[in-house]
Design an enzyme around this catalytic site. Sequence first.
Site, PDB file in Angstrom:
ATOM      1  N   SER A  14       0.806  -1.222   0.000  1.00  0.00           N
ATOM      2  CA  SER A  14       0.000   0.000   0.000  1.00  0.00           C
ATOM      3  C   SER A  14       0.836   1.268   0.000  1.00  0.00           C
ATOM      4  O   SER A  14       0.302   2.361  -0.185  1.00  0.00           O
ATOM      5  CB  SER A  14      -0.934   0.011   1.223  1.00  0.00           C
ATOM      6  OG  SER A  14      -0.191   0.018   2.431  1.00  0.00           O
ATOM      7  N   TYR A 159      17.580  -6.296  13.050  1.00  0.00           N
ATOM      8  CA  TYR A 159      17.038  -6.201  11.693  1.00  0.00           C
ATOM      9  C   TYR A 159      18.010  -6.795  10.671  1.00  0.00           C
ATOM     10  O   TYR A 159      17.634  -7.626   9.840  1.00  0.00           O
ATOM     11  CB  TYR A 159      16.759  -4.725  11.384  1.00  0.00           C
ATOM     12  CG  TYR A 159      16.246  -4.444   9.996  1.00  0.00           C
ATOM     13  CD1 TYR A 159      14.897  -4.551   9.696  1.00  0.00           C
ATOM     14  CD2 TYR A 159      17.118  -4.033   8.981  1.00  0.00           C
ATOM     15  CE1 TYR A 159      14.411  -4.270   8.424  1.00  0.00           C
ATOM     16  CE2 TYR A 159      16.653  -3.751   7.700  1.00  0.00           C
ATOM     17  CZ  TYR A 159      15.296  -3.871   7.434  1.00  0.00           C
ATOM     18  OH  TYR A 159      14.833  -3.598   6.178  1.00  0.00           O
ATOM     19  N   LYS A 163      17.570 -10.149   8.272  1.00  0.00           N
ATOM     20  CA  LYS A 163      17.663 -10.064   6.816  1.00  0.00           C
ATOM     21  C   LYS A 163      18.737 -11.025   6.293  1.00  0.00           C
ATOM     22  O   LYS A 163      18.576 -11.622   5.221  1.00  0.00           O
ATOM     23  CB  LYS A 163      17.953  -8.626   6.375  1.00  0.00           C
ATOM     24  CG  LYS A 163      16.775  -7.672   6.574  1.00  0.00           C
ATOM     25  CD  LYS A 163      15.535  -8.152   5.838  1.00  0.00           C
ATOM     26  CE  LYS A 163      14.439  -7.100   5.800  1.00  0.00           C
ATOM     27  NZ  LYS A 163      13.199  -7.606   5.152  1.00  0.00           N
ATOM     28  N   ILE A 192      16.673   4.025   1.255  1.00  0.00           N
ATOM     29  CA  ILE A 192      15.702   4.540   0.295  1.00  0.00           C
ATOM     30  C   ILE A 192      14.856   5.629   0.937  1.00  0.00           C
ATOM     31  O   ILE A 192      14.485   5.535   2.112  1.00  0.00           O
ATOM     32  CB  ILE A 192      14.768   3.404  -0.206  1.00  0.00           C
ATOM     33  CG1 ILE A 192      15.577   2.192  -0.671  1.00  0.00           C
ATOM     34  CG2 ILE A 192      13.857   3.915  -1.317  1.00  0.00           C
ATOM     35  CD1 ILE A 192      16.346   2.378  -1.948  1.00  0.00           C
TER      36      ILE A 192
END
Length: 254
Positions: A14, A159, A163, A192
């Site tokens: 979304s 995190y 990953k 990003i």
Amino acid sequence: MTTTNKIALVTGGSRGLGKNMALQLAQKGTDIIITYNSNKTAADEVVAAVQQLGRKAAALQLNTGDIKSFDAFCTALSSTLQSTFNASRFDFLINNAGIGMHALIADTSEEVFDELNNIHFKGVFFLTQKTLPLMNDGGRIINLSSGLARFSMPGFAAYGAMKAGIETLTRYMAKELGSRGIAANVVAPGAIETDFGGGRVRDNADMNKMVASITALGRAGVPDDIGGVVAFLCSEEGRWVNGQRIEVSGGMNL
């Protein structure tokens, strides 16, 4: 009758990178199912944008960290495939949904660790497991990792480690699912400019400048840098890429 159009399931579609992946896949002729956690309005806007591109689309609510909900989700997914796409199976699974958390090892609570693990590792493992019966042979799985699995920055231990686990898991997926013609790959974005992690890269000028300074191409990434790579891996041209980690970071920390 099964549709001849390819169908992609993009978790966390979304907003941010997931939204970009959904739109770039749609531009290449793929029908789209996205999941959203809480923002139905944003999800509906993505569905409308995909439909504007001439593709079929649907949005389903899913908390990818709530593993116990996956059976009910798969029932809803199967129903949506039939009602919206005249299909019984989909082709591409993009495990994109995620949350950002910045904390040193010394400051990371078990509760936060478990939430991160459920969303970024355990959830990916079991959502893939649960949806495999609904995937066509010859499909693709794209798992999202991070540059932080290759290089280390203080505050991202949990995190980054999860990953790294996803990258190993993806090779096992490629190995075990090869007999069905399903390829599995990792896309590992660098930093990003999205609202991920509270918009740290997008909204913090000092952070943005720091990222640019350690990136060979001299800027932070934007969503448009990522979605096309995912679309390529789901294309006929990408059919022989399997079990690979593709970092899309502009050359961070080379």
